[in-house]
Design an enzyme around this catalytic site. Structure first.
Site, mmCIF file in Angstrom:
data_model
loop_
_atom_site.group_PDB
_atom_site.id
_atom_site.type_symbol
_atom_site.label_atom_id
_atom_site.label_comp_id
_atom_site.label_asym_id
_atom_site.label_seq_id
_atom_site.Cartn_x
_atom_site.Cartn_y
_atom_site.Cartn_z
ATOM 1 N N GLU A 427 0.848 -1.190 0.000
ATOM 2 C CA GLU A 427 0.000 0.000 0.000
ATOM 3 C C GLU A 427 0.888 1.246 0.000
ATOM 4 O O GLU A 427 1.770 1.401 0.844
ATOM 5 C CB GLU A 427 -0.871 -0.046 1.266
ATOM 6 C CG GLU A 427 -1.450 1.263 1.671
ATOM 7 C CD GLU A 427 -1.981 1.249 3.109
ATOM 8 O OE1 GLU A 427 -1.848 0.214 3.799
ATOM 9 O OE2 GLU A 427 -2.515 2.274 3.524
ATOM 10 N N ASP A 500 -0.704 -1.056 6.083
ATOM 11 C CA ASP A 500 -0.507 -0.483 7.414
ATOM 12 C C ASP A 500 -1.316 -1.244 8.458
ATOM 13 O O ASP A 500 -2.364 -1.791 8.167
ATOM 14 C CB ASP A 500 -0.977 0.984 7.433
ATOM 15 C CG ASP A 500 -0.019 1.884 6.673
ATOM 16 O OD1 ASP A 500 1.115 1.436 6.401
ATOM 17 O OD2 ASP A 500 -0.409 3.033 6.360
ATOM 18 N N ASP A 502 -3.395 -0.415 10.567
ATOM 19 C CA ASP A 502 -4.492 0.385 11.118
ATOM 20 C C ASP A 502 -5.778 0.095 10.344
ATOM 21 O O ASP A 502 -5.800 -0.774 9.469
ATOM 22 C CB ASP A 502 -4.146 1.887 11.074
ATOM 23 C CG ASP A 502 -3.904 2.368 9.639
ATOM 24 O OD1 ASP A 502 -4.185 1.594 8.693
ATOM 25 O OD2 ASP A 502 -3.433 3.501 9.464
ATOM 26 N N ASP A 504 -7.454 1.758 8.101
ATOM 27 C CA ASP A 504 -7.373 1.968 6.656
ATOM 28 C C ASP A 504 -6.630 0.827 5.975
ATOM 29 O O ASP A 504 -7.033 0.357 4.908
ATOM 30 C CB ASP A 504 -6.636 3.283 6.349
ATOM 31 C CG ASP A 504 -7.595 4.461 6.368
ATOM 32 O OD1 ASP A 504 -8.822 4.213 6.417
ATOM 33 O OD2 ASP A 504 -7.112 5.611 6.356
#
Ligand code: 28G
Length: 639
Positions: A427, A500, A502, A504
């Site tokens: 990403e 990541d 998290d 998102d």
């Protein structure tokens, strides 16, 4: 033909020792999956009673010691002496290994677990098993340990003479199921719900007695597979109100089909033979597809929805947004294909084809507004397919002109043997840059993707094909998609999604998994897809460094090194915060990284489909509810 194999031969009198020696041959595996299979085998016998019209309730209880009790209100397994064996019929059922299929005495077994081997196999693989039968006001019991009879069948009391039924309790043998002997409520729940959908009018209750307040789920569907379709479409927008339902018997094949379109672009068609999922389809599915393609085209022509000079709709056009269940019951199912999951009986094709053709023709004539709605969608699909074909041809021609088909952003590895190769889908460009620096060039390829990729649940084929990120993944993997999919062309044996740690990142990982699931599900089924697990914390102390991948791990490390002010703790918010060296050490070095393999349970594939549409569809309420009910699952993705 079946006469050549008489009842005598089928009643293979092989000892249960054979089952204990090679459990995998009889239940597939001795992992958690095999453990759960034991329950399905016993429940299958109760479902057979329901199919015989003799039972409408099955009760399944997970006991505190992880033994399981299954109770039905059928006729009770016969307790009289079986003349061939000279012992009570119930003892035959639990101690003699049947080849599956027929019991002596003419009646045939309709359902049957993956291997259709039944109660004696469960008995052989249980530390102990007890059966209790209620018949003609009397209760009988027998106990077995590792398949061996403890005492002759005995009468232990009385019961309401109006009541009959069978109760079986078994405790899986921990020396066989060495990985785990702990039952998972949710796994049993999913399969039992499916069984209830597939047997209309049958109520199945599952209770977890391991917790202080028992968890209970009941599944009862008067409408059977018709309600299954409603359930699967629950997180989507149906295109019309009714669920079509067709039923009939032909050439000794009992056929049930339920279907309804939704406004999405995906096909969710699931087929079953004797209540067993057939992910590879087979003759029943072929019959179904033939019938709907022909019937819809005939209707469209004769009602001028398709003009004489226009092309026929393809099956794909008509199945866009289709949710359907095809369930057949057949006496002697033949399974073919690599994984023996494809129905080979050709009589099933004819039976499904003629029952669906006839009843669908009638339905469309009776419901012209629904017919028009479906056909308008199919015609739009036809146009989109045409546009997608042109887009694809354009890229193919471009490829032929420009040579190498590989996307520009891909940093490929030098090794050309797919077995040694991995591709990291990363990403963001900055993390992609670090990954390119960090990687081991010989075997690790990096494909950076920009931002959120297209949600394929909400886009039609033409739009999907013009999406750069998706095109890059398709060309990099090398396999092609859908019908063109060819696993032998796969260029990397590990596809690693690195996002990541998290919310998102989890969302992006889910989008990528959705794409792979819809376009190349085999990659997941065959275990080529992984999620990378970057660390959450870095701890520095006295020039030494530790990485922690969870809060628990951080606590454990702190416990070891001591909690004082020399600890420098950094919480990583994204891959971008790590330099190339850190990224290599923590997330990419094959000897140190953590990879999570993405798996899916093929036995309950309809549930996997529902998970993706619920997570990625546009209905907010079902998604909120799903996330609430499956917080654990979402947390797992929230690496
Ligand atoms: C609770 C856990 C699992 C079962 C029955 C009922 C009969 C039966 C089962 O017959 C095969 C067929 C006849 C000899 C059949 C009872 C006909 C008349 C049955 C179960 C061999 C066994 N009365 N209920 N098996 N017979 N429930 N539940 O296993 O010829 S197994």
């Amino acid at each position: 033909m079946s006469e050549e194999y008489g009842a005598d031969q089928i009643q293979i009198l092989e000892g249960l020792e054979a089952v204990r020696k090679r459990p995998g041959m009889y239940i597939g595996s001795t992992s958690s999956r095999g453990l759960h299979h034991l329950v399905y085998e016993i429940v299958d016998n109760a479902v057979d009673e329901a199919l015989a019209g003799a039972c409408d309730h099955i009760d399944v209880v997970i006991n505190p010691d992880n033994s399981v009790t299954v109770t039905d209100n059928g006729r009770g397994i016969p307790v009289g002496i079986n003349h061939k064996a000279g012992i009570p019929a119930v003892e035959v059922v639990f101690t003699i290994l049947h080849a599956g299929g027929k019991f002596g005495g003419g009646g045939y077994k309709v359902s049957g677990g993956l291997h259709g081997v039944g109660a004696s196999v469960v008995n052989a693989l249980s530390d102990w098993l007890e059966v209790e039968i209620c018949q003609e006001g009397r209760v009988y019991r027998q106990r077995y340990e590792r398949g061996h009879v403890c005492y002759p069948l005995k009468e232990i009391g009385t019961c309401d003479p109006k009541k009959t039924g069978t109760k079986v309790t078994f405790k899986p043998d921990a020396t066989i199921f060495t990985e785990t002997t702990v039952y998972e409520f949710d796994v049993l729940k999913t399969r039992l719900r499916e069984m209830a959908f597939l047997t209309k009018g049958l109520c199945i209750t599952l209770t977890d007695d391991r917790e202080e307040t028992p968890r209970v789920k009941s599944f009862c569907y008067e409408g059977g597979i018709k309600e299954f379709v409603t359930y699967l479409n629950g997180s989507k927008v149906p295109l019309y109100d009714k669920v079509m339902y067709f039923e009939g018997t032909k050439n000794k094949v009992y056929v049930e089909v339920a279907l309804q379109h939704n406004d999405s672009y995906n096909e969710s068609v699931f087929s079953f033979v004797n209540n067993i999922n057939t992910p590879e389809g087979g003759m029943h599915l072929v019959g179904f597809r033939n019938a709907i393609t022909k019937t819809f085209n005939d209707y469209a022509r004769s009602n001028k929805l398709l003009k004489d000079n226009e092309q026929n709709l393809t099956g794909d056009d008509i199945r866009e947004g289709l949710t359907a269940i095809i369930s057949v019951k057949i006496e002697d199912p033949q399974f073919e294909g690599q994984t023996k999951q494809k129905l080979g009986n050709s009589e099933a094709r004819g039976a499904v084809d003629s029952i669906v053709s006839e009843q669908l023709t009638y339905f469309l004539e009776q419901n012209p507004a629904i017919a028009k709605t479906i056909l308008e969608k199919s015609i739009l699909a036809q146009r989109a397919r045409e546009a997608a074909r042109k887009a694809r041809e354009l890229t193919r021609r471009k490829t032929a002109l420009e040579g190498s088909a590989l996307p520009g952003k891909l940093a490929d590895c030098s090794d050309k043997d797919p077995k040694n190769c991995e591709i990291y889908i990363v990403e963001g460009d900055s993390a992609g840059g670090s990954a390119k620096k960090a990687r081991s060039r010989a075997t690790q390829a990096i494909l950076p993707l920009r931002g959120k990729i297209l949600n394929v649940e909400k886009a039609r084929l033409d739009k999907i094909f013009s999406n750069a990120e998706i095109k890059a993944m398709i060309t990099a993997f090398g396999t092609g998609i859908h019908e063109d999919f060819d696993i032998t062309k796969l260029r990397y044996h590990k596809i690693v999604i690195m996002t990541d740690a998290d919310v998102d990142g989890a969302h992006i990982a889910t989008l990528m998994l959705t794409f792979i699931y819809r376009f190349m599900p085999e990659l997941i089924k065959q275990g080529y897809v992984y999620l990378a697990k970057p660390p959450l914390y870095k701890l520095e102390k006295n020039k030494k460094i530790w990485y922690a991948y969870s809060d628990e791990e951080l606590s454990a490390i702190l416990e070891e090194v001591g909690r004082d002010q020399n600890n420098k703790i950094q919480r990583y918010k994204g891959l971008g915060e790590m330099d190339a060296e850190q990224l290599w050490e923590t997330t990419m070095d094959p000897s140190r990284r953590i990879l999570m393999k993405v798996t899916m349970d093929e036995e309950t594939e309809s549930e996997v489909d529902l998970t993706f549409t619920t997570l990625m569809g546009d209905q907010v309420e079902p998604r909120r509810k799903f996330i609430e009910e499956n917080a654990r699952f979402v947390k797992n993705l929230d690496i």
